[in-house]
Design an enzyme around this catalytic site. Structure first.
Site, PDB file in Angstrom:
ATOM      1  CD  GLU A   1      -2.470   1.312   2.716  1.00  0.00           C
ATOM      2  OE1 GLU A   1      -3.398   2.144   2.838  1.00  0.00           O
ATOM      3  OE2 GLU A   1      -2.114   0.551   3.643  1.00  0.00           O
TER       4      GLU A   1
ATOM      5  CD  GLU B   1      -6.782   2.452   6.587  1.00  0.00           C
ATOM      6  OE1 GLU B   1      -6.098   1.677   7.276  1.00  0.00           O
ATOM      7  OE2 GLU B   1      -6.401   2.892   5.479  1.00  0.00           O
TER       8      GLU B   1
END
Length: 255
Positions: A147, A243
């Site tokens: 990520e 998130e």
């Protein structure tokens, strides 16, 4: 509209970790994800998490590999040549949790490299660790993710851009390494998230939050309605992890 999972590491932080599962279910989420479910971080045992997710019929879709001493400032250790043994020791623990909770995706945080190291050494360490971990996880039918994260929230983080992540994936040459695309982080790094199509062949998990504030989509400047429609047009059928820090209106994803 994509299918959404609640990231209970950022959402519902006013209540204990185990109770966040029920809160996510009550808000209509079909799944959850978290950063670190490990007992020292979550304050509850694997058995307790396993029992609660089963009771609620609420799957957990994604966790991170152990990322070093988070409270001490670590944000991953995968690019640190002095911590290869520690990195590899964390993979079996992630597998234990993933197998117990039927988790299909595990994310590897690159981390902040120590000062004074060459780019070549940092990159080669990261690639070597990913190459090893991807194959270990592949044997367990668990996908490994990487990520890119913005350098405003985590100054010095090694992996910052989508194309950089794709270049790393190509260098690793594994069929078990994928891009975890976080629209919030990429927007902050100046990328146009509507260019996500360019990276879709490598993406196997997506996360969202708005800017400024890292709150729920619709509260800031990012055009998430266009982004979600684009994901539908592109045929993305994976999870979109929420998130972000605050849920301002329940079931925003059903509207």
């Amino acid at each position: 509209m994509p299918i959404f999972s609640a990231n209970i590491s950022l959402l519902y932080t006013e209540i204990p970790f185990i109770e966040r599962l029920s809160a996510a279910k009550a808000d209509g989420f079909e799944a959850v994800e978290c950063q670190f479910p490990y007992e020292a971080s979550a304050g509850c045992t694997l058995a307790e998490i396993q029992a609660k997710t089963a009771e609620l019929a609420l799957p957990m879709t994604l966790i991170n590999l152990p990322a070093g001493d988070w409270a001490g400032g670590d944000r991953g250790i995968a690019c640190d040549p002095d911590r290869v043994v520690e990195f590899r020791a964390g993979v079996p623990l992630a597998i234990e949790y993933a197998k117990a909770l039927n988790i299909t995706h595990v994310n590897c945080l690159a981390g902040i490299p120590p000062e004074g190291l060459s780019e070549e050494l940092i990159k080669s360490t990261f690639i070597a660790n990913l190459t090893w971990a991807a194959e270990v996880l592949k044997k367990e039918n668990i996908k490994l993710m990487i990520e890119p994260i913005n350098t405003f929230d985590i100054p010095g983080f090694y992996l910052n851009h989508s194309q950089q992540a794709v270049d790393i994936i190509m260098a690793v040459k594994s069929t078990n390494l994928y891009l975890q695309y976080d629209a919030y982080h990429m927007h902050r790094m100046g990328e146009d998230i509507l260019d996500v199509e360019d990276f879709m062949p490598f993406i196997d998990h997506i996360q969202v939050a708005d800017h400024p504030g890292r709150n729920e989509p619709g509260t800031g400047e990012i055009h998430f309605s266009d982004f979600f429609m684009l994901l539908d047009e592109l045929g993305y059928d994976g999870w979109v992890g929420c998130e972000y820090k605050k849920l301002h209106r329940a079931n925003f994803f059903a509207q």
